[in-house]
Design an enzyme around this catalytic site. Structure first.
Site, short mmCIF file in Angstrom:
data_model
loop_
_atom_site.label_atom_id
_atom_site.label_comp_id
_atom_site.label_asym_id
_atom_site.label_seq_id
_atom_site.Cartn_x
_atom_site.Cartn_y
_atom_site.Cartn_z
N GLU A 164 49.45 37.48 43.24
CA GLU A 164 49.25 36.77 44.50
C GLU A 164 50.56 36.53 45.25
O GLU A 164 50.96 35.36 45.47
CB GLU A 164 48.56 35.43 44.26
CG GLU A 164 47.22 35.54 43.58
CD GLU A 164 46.46 34.22 43.54
OE1 GLU A 164 47.08 33.16 43.77
OE2 GLU A 164 45.24 34.24 43.31
N GLU A 360 40.92 37.76 38.83
CA GLU A 360 40.66 36.32 38.64
C GLU A 360 39.42 35.94 39.42
O GLU A 360 39.25 36.37 40.57
CB GLU A 360 41.81 35.44 39.18
CG GLU A 360 43.03 35.38 38.34
CD GLU A 360 44.11 34.46 38.92
OE1 GLU A 360 43.77 33.46 39.59
OE2 GLU A 360 45.29 34.76 38.70
C1 BG6 Z 1 45.23 31.54 41.24
C2 BG6 Z 1 46.52 31.60 40.49
O1 BG6 Z 1 45.51 31.45 42.59
O2 BG6 Z 1 44.39 30.47 41.04
C3 BG6 Z 1 46.61 30.70 39.27
O3 BG6 Z 1 46.87 32.91 40.14
C4 BG6 Z 1 45.88 29.40 39.53
O4 BG6 Z 1 47.94 30.53 38.89
C5 BG6 Z 1 44.42 29.72 39.85
O5 BG6 Z 1 46.00 28.48 38.49
C6 BG6 Z 1 43.50 28.53 40.05
O6 BG6 Z 1 43.96 27.72 41.09
P1 BG6 Z 1 44.38 26.22 40.86
O7 BG6 Z 1 45.29 25.91 41.98
O8 BG6 Z 1 43.14 25.40 40.89
O9 BG6 Z 1 45.05 26.20 39.53
#
Ligand code: BG6
Length: 457
Positions: A164, A360
């Protein structure tokens, strides 16, 4: 039954800074997260810092077995630049031993490692020189990437350069969530361009080195939906897409930077400094595969009262609050699974149907202890529903010919999340913060059955 392709990758993702712990031990030097926490711990949810995280530095072998227990066949994590090259030049042998054991242990359990090189963790020594603002960062990253390919190339088949990249750019230089937390559109664009060149030179090093396997990048994608079909709203959506998605998708996959984006940056005095050969390097060093992180769509409308020249992306598009949205109240993100089908079609139709995977996707929920049953298992039906709905859309995209080879959930074990600490939990395994113990959630069992069947009922 909705069957997924044979050899589909099923797994989960995390990152070194969010899972290893030992962030000031074993020869590692500080990243911006370690230093920021040292300076301003109050900025972090409940003062939860990066030192401990889920301690996989010590538990990777048992954790690899836990992955196998739920039938995962792949896992993405990252190497910590600051662990491997504490001063940017000298290899930390303890880190080499650690990563070699870690990756071998994954393989011994039937888990394919996908290894990423940068997950928001800028080394402090480089930040002191300007971080991604300085051109030196491009060479420093290429050196680090090359070192990783040399040291671990015999163990790793799938590499990614960045996770990202838009996030460290916008959170660090526009919106204040990552160090150095400044608000400067022009710097953000320069940081973005250096990041793109760092990626490009790492791809070049990989290709020139004739390493086996393939290399890609992981992008966050939020498909853009305009409020209406008016010319103004459509133009706002187009700009949001150019700035947030096409800015990295086009150069990394197609080898080109959209002319429309260049024109717009020029009109607003935002063009970055570019070296003579950069554009040719981008053209020559395209990726082999793509990872797409998808959580939420982007809804936009035409902005009112804009600055010219623009001082922030808000001068090109405004957020639109869709009244029919379904929301995850803990994270404040809209839930819109249909966008995953749109992503699949976009890759098929606009990006040469390049091989890609969902790198993800997941649902962060606070205070999950509320859902503990009498046997101590978290009954996270909301997470199962979330993933099922997204997988249905992904399956539809694959049936329509999109070249998707896998799905990774965020995440495997509840992990530390930057300024949010441990507030929202995402894992298939619950992490008990008191003693680091892991326990399987209902969604972990569901995932195992899904992987066993390689499909959804
Ligand atoms: C993604 C990232 O954007 O989302 C992670 O690659 C991150 O590092 C994940 O933890 C979930 O988002 P958040 O901000 O709720 O942890």
């Amino acid at each position: 039954m909705k069957k997924f392709p044979e050899y589909f990758l099923w797994g989960a993702a995390t990152s070194a800074p969010q899972s290893e712990g030992h962030s000031s031990l074993n020869g590692k030097s500080p990243s911006t997260w370690d230093k920021w926490y040292e300076k301003n711990p109050e900025k972090f949810q409940k003062n939860q810092g990066p030192e401990h995280t889920s301690n996989m530095y010590e538990t990777y072998a048992e954790d690899a077995k836990r992955m196998r227990d739920i039938q995962m066949n792949s896992f993405r994590t990252s190497i910590a630049w600051t662990r491997l090259l504490p001063d940017g030049k000298t290899v930390n042998q303890e880190a080499v031993t650690f990563y070699r054991h870690y990756f071998s242990e994954l393989q011994a359990n039937g888990i394919k490692p996908i290894i990423n090189l940068f997950h928001f963790d800028m080394p402090w020594w480089l930040m002191e020189k300007g971080g991604w603002e300085t051109r030196e960062s491009v060479d420093a990253f290429a050196f680090y990437a090359n070192t990783c390919f040399d040291l671990f190339g015999d163990l790793i088949e799938e590499w990614t350069t960045f996770n990202e990249p838009m996030v460290h750019i916008e959170c660090g230089y526009l919106y204040g969530y990552h160090y150095p937390a400044i608000h400067d559109f022009k710097k953000a664009i320069q940081v973005g361009f250096h990041t793109l060149m760092a990626h490009t030179m790492a791809v070049k090093a990989f290709k020139n080195g004739n390493y086996s396997g393939r290399i890609g990048i992981i992008l966050n994608v939020s498909p853009c939906y305009p409020k209406s079909q008016s010319a103004e709203d459509l133009a706002a959506a187009r700009m949001a897409d150019l700035l947030n998605t096409k800015s990295f998708l086009d150069p990394t996959v197609l080898g080109t930077i959209p002319q429309e984006l260049i024109d717009c940056l020029a009109e607003n005095d935002l063009l970055p400094k570019v070296n003579e050969k950069d554009i040719e390097e981008i053209k020559q060093n395209k990726i082999d595969f793509l990872g797409m992180n998808y959580y939420q769509p982007r809804r936009v409308q035409a902005p009112i009262n804009v600055n010219k020249p623009a001082v922030s992306p808000a001068d090109f598009y405004d957020h639109y609050d869709w009244p029919n949205k379904k929301i995850n109240p803990y994270r404040g993100w809209e839930i819109y699974p249909e966008a995953l089908y749109d992503v699949a079609m976009m890759i098929k139709n606009e990006y040469n149907n390049i091989a890609w995977y969902v790198s993800e996707n997941g649902m962060g929920v606070a205070d999950e202890e509320r859902f503990l049953d009498k046997n101590g298992m978290i009954q996270d039906d909301y997470r199962i529903e979330f993933m099922e709905e997204h997988l249905i859309q992904l399956h539809k995209g694959i049936e329509a010919g999109s070249n998707c080879f896998g799905y990774h959930a965020w995440t495997f074990i509840d992990c530390w999340s930057w300024l949010n600490g441990y507030k929202n939990r995402y894992g298939f395994y619950r992490l008990d913060l008191e003693n680091d113990q892991r326990s399987l959630k209902k969604s972990g069992l569901w995932y195992k059955e899904l992987i066993d069947r390689n499909g959804l009922d």
